[in-house]
Enzyme design. Structure first.
Site, mmCIF file in Angstrom:
data_model
loop_
_atom_site.group_PDB
_atom_site.id
_atom_site.type_symbol
_atom_site.label_atom_id
_atom_site.label_comp_id
_atom_site.label_asym_id
_atom_site.label_seq_id
_atom_site.Cartn_x
_atom_site.Cartn_y
_atom_site.Cartn_z
ATOM 1 N N GLU A 92 0.569 -1.401 0.435
ATOM 2 C CA GLU A 92 -0.233 0.279 -0.561
ATOM 3 C C GLU A 92 0.827 1.070 -0.280
ATOM 4 O O GLU A 92 0.858 2.098 0.511
ATOM 5 C CB GLU A 92 -0.955 0.100 0.644
ATOM 6 C CG GLU A 92 -2.500 -1.216 1.526
ATOM 7 C CD GLU A 92 -2.909 -1.603 2.541
ATOM 8 O OE1 GLU A 92 -2.896 -0.234 3.664
ATOM 9 O OE2 GLU A 92 -3.892 -1.355 2.513
ATOM 10 N N GLU A 99 -6.911 -7.120 -0.516
ATOM 11 C CA GLU A 99 -7.718 -7.416 0.633
ATOM 12 C C GLU A 99 -9.096 -6.489 0.538
ATOM 13 O O GLU A 99 -9.685 -5.378 0.393
ATOM 14 C CB GLU A 99 -6.684 -5.904 0.913
ATOM 15 C CG GLU A 99 -5.537 -6.515 1.535
ATOM 16 C CD GLU A 99 -4.438 -5.617 2.599
ATOM 17 O OE1 GLU A 99 -5.735 -4.987 3.217
ATOM 18 O OE2 GLU A 99 -3.670 -5.779 3.064
HETATM 19 C C1 LIG Z 1 -12.075 -5.050 0.212
HETATM 20 O O1 LIG Z 1 -13.240 -4.935 1.263
HETATM 21 C C2 LIG Z 1 -13.453 -3.650 2.419
HETATM 22 C C3 LIG Z 1 -14.112 -3.663 3.170
HETATM 23 O O2 LIG Z 1 -14.395 -5.396 3.117
HETATM 24 C C4 LIG Z 1 -12.874 -2.030 1.280
HETATM 25 O O3 LIG Z 1 -12.674 -1.504 2.583
HETATM 26 C C5 LIG Z 1 -12.056 -2.137 0.576
HETATM 27 O O4 LIG Z 1 -11.715 -1.038 0.189
HETATM 28 C C6 LIG Z 1 -12.520 -3.833 -0.289
HETATM 29 N N1 LIG Z 1 -11.524 -3.474 -1.170
HETATM 30 C C7 LIG Z 1 -11.214 -2.816 -2.402
HETATM 31 C C8 LIG Z 1 -10.037 -3.100 -3.288
HETATM 32 O O5 LIG Z 1 -12.064 -1.812 -2.650
#
Ligand SMILES: *[C@H]1O[C@H](CO)[C@@H](O)[C@H](O)[C@H]1NC(C)=O
Ligand SMILES: *[C@@H]1O[C@H](CO)[C@@H](O)[C@H](O)[C@H]1NC(C)=O
Ligand SMILES: *[C@@H]1O[C@H](CO)[C@@H](O)[C@H](O)[C@H]1NC(C)=O
Ligand SMILES: *[C@@H]1O[C@H](CO)[C@@H](O)[C@H](O)[C@H]1NC(C)=O
Ligand SMILES: *[C@@H]1O[C@H](CO)[C@@H](O)[C@H](O)[C@H]1NC(C)=O
Ligand SMILES: *[C@@H]1O[C@H](CO)[C@@H](O)[C@H](O)[C@H]1NC(C)=O
Ligand SMILES: *[C@@H]1O[C@H](CO)[C@@H](O)[C@H](O)[C@H]1NC(C)=O
Length: 835
Positions: free
Chosen positions: A191, A260
């Site tokens: 990140e 993630e």
């Molecule tokens: C995956 O899900 C989480 C919440 O569960 C969210 O905050 C995150 O942004 C999501 N990942 C992406 C890459 O959008």
């Protein structure tokens, strides 16, 4: 002339060399066994749809790993993802630990044994709500290092040294895919794109160096960089977040990967308990695949426990449950586990068409859309999505009618039959409960021994092992303990202008907890409030003419793990430290900040590895066990709870401190820290609409963490188990007890013509509290019959089908429950059963 035998030899030699040549060709091809194109990760030349889940090895135990991985496989995962935790492996420079739950090689081999792949995120910066983001403190304290994660040659050398060592360990065990191992992807940095601009030009130079360095390690599988929109080739840029459907990688040749997908959220001391609804998590995942994603990682799949002092900072709790599909104890978190399993299975059934088919989207109005994947062999797969937050949709698609609830996605693997909808949950909801120690018929209260921590050297004598005229960042003490003592002596006379009858000690604090002593007497303590990072401690003190001993104890609950230049954020007593005198309305201040201070890290009874130091058994007293005494040790022996259910320690009544079971640290505890937030959602949380970590929270007004996981493997059979507590704040251990975690009741659901399942793992169903087939209202624990229901007695049917069984499956149809017309409302069979 050649004899026949030489001829034969020649031929076989020829054949062997041909074979060798052939093998060589194959192994050259093997160099790209895992690769990717713009569509997907390819394994052995085949595009794959990959569903992964994060399990961090140090957050469970090697004894738990096989079960967790088996369950993950059952849940429909292809791969397990983990970080590598540098500060756990190299707590002191060139002093390594790969034992017990740090044996990541064993972890990877366990995953391999279960036939799953591994996503290996080395970092070595990992964030992960882990202490200091995984960086060892000695690194920060090295000569020549100012900032980490930038073009600092001392830092880069160390980072490369660790990364290379880990890669070498993995190569030696032949665990990369092209060596025959399970690791198909690896990650460098983490990140960084989120913070890169704060490093100016150096940021870009650093990430390019990371890419080159990683690439030079020649691991034979692709490297990924998450949240790195400018990831240099051949790194693959991937997305982390709540939703990734709108994400596009920076390189058209990189597949769309969700590294993630946050399944829930972590918890903080003083905070309430955040959770993410199953429907919304399934929605985010399904939307991602609908819009071209081919790789998803549930973060976390099993969150687990921050044992020892591994929790991140400043206020991450010991539990890292994360509302993940497998709960902290390794049990199924139902319905999340089951609902995602169905989704994963449905997606896998569409693998070929999703990774090869041509895509077309049709906007059907009011935020409803259809996506059709069509491949050259004539097969097709479809999604129907409704991103409207409030309005359910009934749509006509290719001649059929479909109900698509608000904020949901339907999967039609053959473009005809809806096999799954993210908002229609058919999985039972488990309600876990804690049972008291079943080892004895009537568990007796635990018998405690106790002793004080000897703090005379610091609070009376002010003896440290380092002095300075500058206050010290707690990180400078190399993170050998949560505790750092700051000591100084103040000479004061009655004729001094400061002298008055109203003198106060004022300390500007950046640490999480401060205790203050003056001339050996306790003055008081204060701790940081959730969401606020520093505070001012101010308490009345009594000074005497002549020298006065001022001792401050700063306590960390984990160092900052995230943010731009998080590594530079200071922690502890950094000043000003002042004595404030008042005479009438006049205030006189003496600043002690640049006095001569001495420092001492740690407590006498805990070594720098967070292990207990042996003390003379005679120091432990058994009479008059004190309550509400700070800096006090408690010890007891207990019987291991019977059975195999996970064990938890109820620490209600205690203040704050550290706990060990049979010498193994089970982490920090702080049950007296109550979640004051009034953000709790009454009547549950509406899954519809964008989620964030403040949207769905529970347990307001309760301790942030009352129960603490004690892994079964920490226990021995029988009654010779030892619990040791260091109580820092003062508390009452009389209520402390061990419990086991089991499923207490379960609620089953099934729409018409589906099958309802309810189960009581390891025991049998003993009763049915509610059952109805119709338009049932309410949620698990508070169901109510609606206006319409089947003519037969649903309760009687359920009792007959289920009582006495560990698991029962009941068809939700009119044949079973009688006919009924709910006038357009979808009928459901709903039941609540007791285990
Ligand atoms: C995956 O899900 C989480 C919440 O569960 C969210 O905050 C995150 O942004 C999501 N990942 C992406 C890459 O959008
Ligand atoms: C790491 O550094 C040490 C010296 O401090 C050296 O002995 C070792 O070989 C290095 N390891 C790698 C993998 O470069
Ligand atoms: C959602 O549906 C409502 C009711 O039909 C409509 O008024 C609204 O505009 C829709 N919102 C979006 C974003 O489509
Ligand atoms: C997919 O799209 C390409 C390019 O538009 C086209 O050539 C091909 O025939 C399409 N395949 C199918 C199965 O529709
Ligand atoms: C108190 O500490 C904070 C955090 O370190 C700092 O920002 C602030 O300036 C300090 N206050 C004073 C009066 O120095
Ligand atoms: C409560 O929720 C609001 C917004 O929903 C958020 O800004 C705030 O930080 C939350 N407070 C706590 C203590 O979680
Ligand atoms: C369930 O099955 C029955 C009998 O096959 C059928 O009449 C009914 O329409 C089905 N209901 C639903 C909701 O599929």
């Amino acid at each position: 002339m050649h004899s026949p035998s030489t001829m034969m030899k020649f031929t076989s030699l020829f054949l062997v060399s041909l074979l060798l040549l052939l093998l060589q060709c194959i192994s050259t091809a093997n160099a790209t066994k895992v690769s990717h194109d713009g569509r997907a990760i390819t394994i052995d030349g085949k595009r794959r749809l990959l569903i992964c889940g994060a399990i961090h090895y140090p957050r469970s135990t090697p004894e738990m790993w096989p079960d967790l991985i088996k369950k993950a496989k059952e849940g429909g995962l292809d791969a397990i993802e983990t970080y590598v935790f540098w500060n756990a492996h190299e707590p002191f420079r060139r002093e390594y630990d790969f034992s017990g739950n740090l044996d990541f090689i064993r972890f990877i081999k366990t995953i391999q044994d279960h036939g799953l792949y591994v996503i290996f995120r080395i970092g070595p910066y990992v964030c992960a709500e882990w202490n200091y983001g995984g960086f060892p403190l000695w690194l920060h304290n090295m000569h020549g290092i100012k900032e980490l994660r930038t073009t600092n040659s001392v830092y880069m050398k160390e980072m490369q040294n660790f990364t290379e060592m880990i890669v070498n360990m993995v190569k030696k065990e032949k665990l990369f895919y092209d060596q025959g191992g399970p690791i198909i992807l690896s990650q460098i940095e983490n990140e960084y794109g989120n913070v890169m601009t704060s490093y100016g030009h150096a940021g870009k130079a650093y990430i390019d160096w990371c890419a080159k360095m990683a690439d030079s390690l020649d691991i034979g599988v692709p490297w990924i960089m998450c949240q790195q929109s400018d990831a240099p080739e051949p790194m693959i840029d991937t997305c982390n977040g709540w939703y990734c459907d709108q994400f596009t990688p920076n390189n058209p040749n990189s597949p769309k990967m969700f590294t993630e997908n946050w399944t829930g959220w972590f918890k903080s001391w003083g905070g309430s308990d955040p959770y993410r609804t199953t429907e919304d998590l399934a929605y985010a995942t399904a939307r991602f695949f609908q819009l071209g994603g081919t790789f998803n990682n549930y973060y976390m799949y099993h969150g687990g426990t921050n044992f020892g002092r591994t929790a991140g900072g400043p206020l991450i709790t010991t539990s890292y449950d994360y509302d993940a599909p497998l709960d902290e104890y390794g049990n199924f978190n139902q319905p999340k586990f089951g609902h995602l399993k169905e989704l994963n299975d449905a997606l896998h059934s569409m693998e070929k068409v999703l990774t090869h088919g041509n895509v077309s989207h049709t906007d059907m109005g009011n935020s409803v859309s259809a996506t059709i994947y069509k491949s050259s062999d004539g097969k097709s797969g479809c999604f129907l999505s409704n991103t409207n937050e409030t309005s359910d949709a009934r749509v006509s698609f290719q001649g059929e009618i479909y109900d698509v609830p608000a904020w949901s996605v339907s999967l039609l693997p053959d473009c005809k039959n809806e096999v799954y909808n993210t908002a229609k949950v058919n999985t039972e909801t488990w309600v876990t409960e804690k049972k008291s120690n079943e080892a004895e018929e009537e568990p007796e209260a635990l018998k405690w021994a106790w002793r004080y921590e000897n703090i005379d050297d610091t609070v009376v004598k002010g003896k440290g092992d380092k002095t300075s005229t500058k206050l010290m960042d707690q990180k400078a003490a190399n993170d050998v303990s949560d505790y750092l003592w700051y000591m100084t002596s103040v000479n004061i006379e009655e004729k001094d202008p400061i002298w008055s009858h109203d003198m106060r000690l004022r300390v500007n604090c950046t640490g999480q907890v401060l205790h203050a002593y003056v001339n050996g007497e306790y003055v008081g303590r204060e701790f940081v409030t959730y969401g606020i990072f520093h505070y001012v401690f101010e308490k009345k003190i009594k000074l005497v003419p002549g020298p006065n001993q001022i001792t401050l104890l700063s306590v960390t609950t984990g160092f900052q793990h995230y943010g731009p230049k998080f590594d530079m954020i200071e922690n502890g007593v950094l000043g000003p430290v002042e004595i404030v005198g008042r005479k009438g309305d006049q205030t006189v201040i003496t600043d002690l900040s640049s006095h001569k201070w001495s420092f001492k890290a740690g407590l006498k009874s805990i070594d720098r590895y967070n292990n207990l130091v042996k003390v003379d058994p005679s120091e432990w007293k058994t009479h008059r066990v004190p309550t509400n005494r700070k800096m006090t040790w408690y010890k007891t022996t207990f019987k291991s709870p019977r059975g195999t259910d996970p064990v938890t320690l109820d620490l209600e009544g205690l203040g704050k401190g550290l706990a060990w079971v049979n010498g193994k640290s089970i982490g920090r505890y702080w049950p007296s820290n109550i979640a004051r937030s009034n953000n709790c959602t009454k009547n549950g949380c509406d899954y519809r609409g964008k989620y964030d970590n403040n949207k769905c929270v529970r347990a307001c007004g309760l301790p942030s963490q009352r129960w603490y996981h004690v892994p079964r493997s920490f226990l021995v059979d029988g009654d010779q188990n030892e619990l040791v507590l260091f109580e820092e704040f003062g508390g009452d251990p009389s209520e402390v007890n061990f419990q086991t975690v089991t499923v207490g009741k379960t609620c089953g659901y099934a729409y018409e013509n589906k099958t309802m399942e309810v189960s009581c793992p390891g025991r049998s169903i003993t009763g049915v509290r509610f059952a109805s087939f119709g338009d049932v209202q309410g949620s698990c624990g508070s169901f109510q019959k609606g206006d319409c229901q089947g003519k037969k007695d649903a309760l009687a049917v359920l009792k007959k089908e289920c009582i006495g069984k560990e698991k029962c499956a009941v068809a939700a149809n009119e044949a079973m429950f009688g006919s009924v017309d709910c006038r357009g409302i979808k009928k459901r069979l709903v039941a609540e059963v007791v285990c």
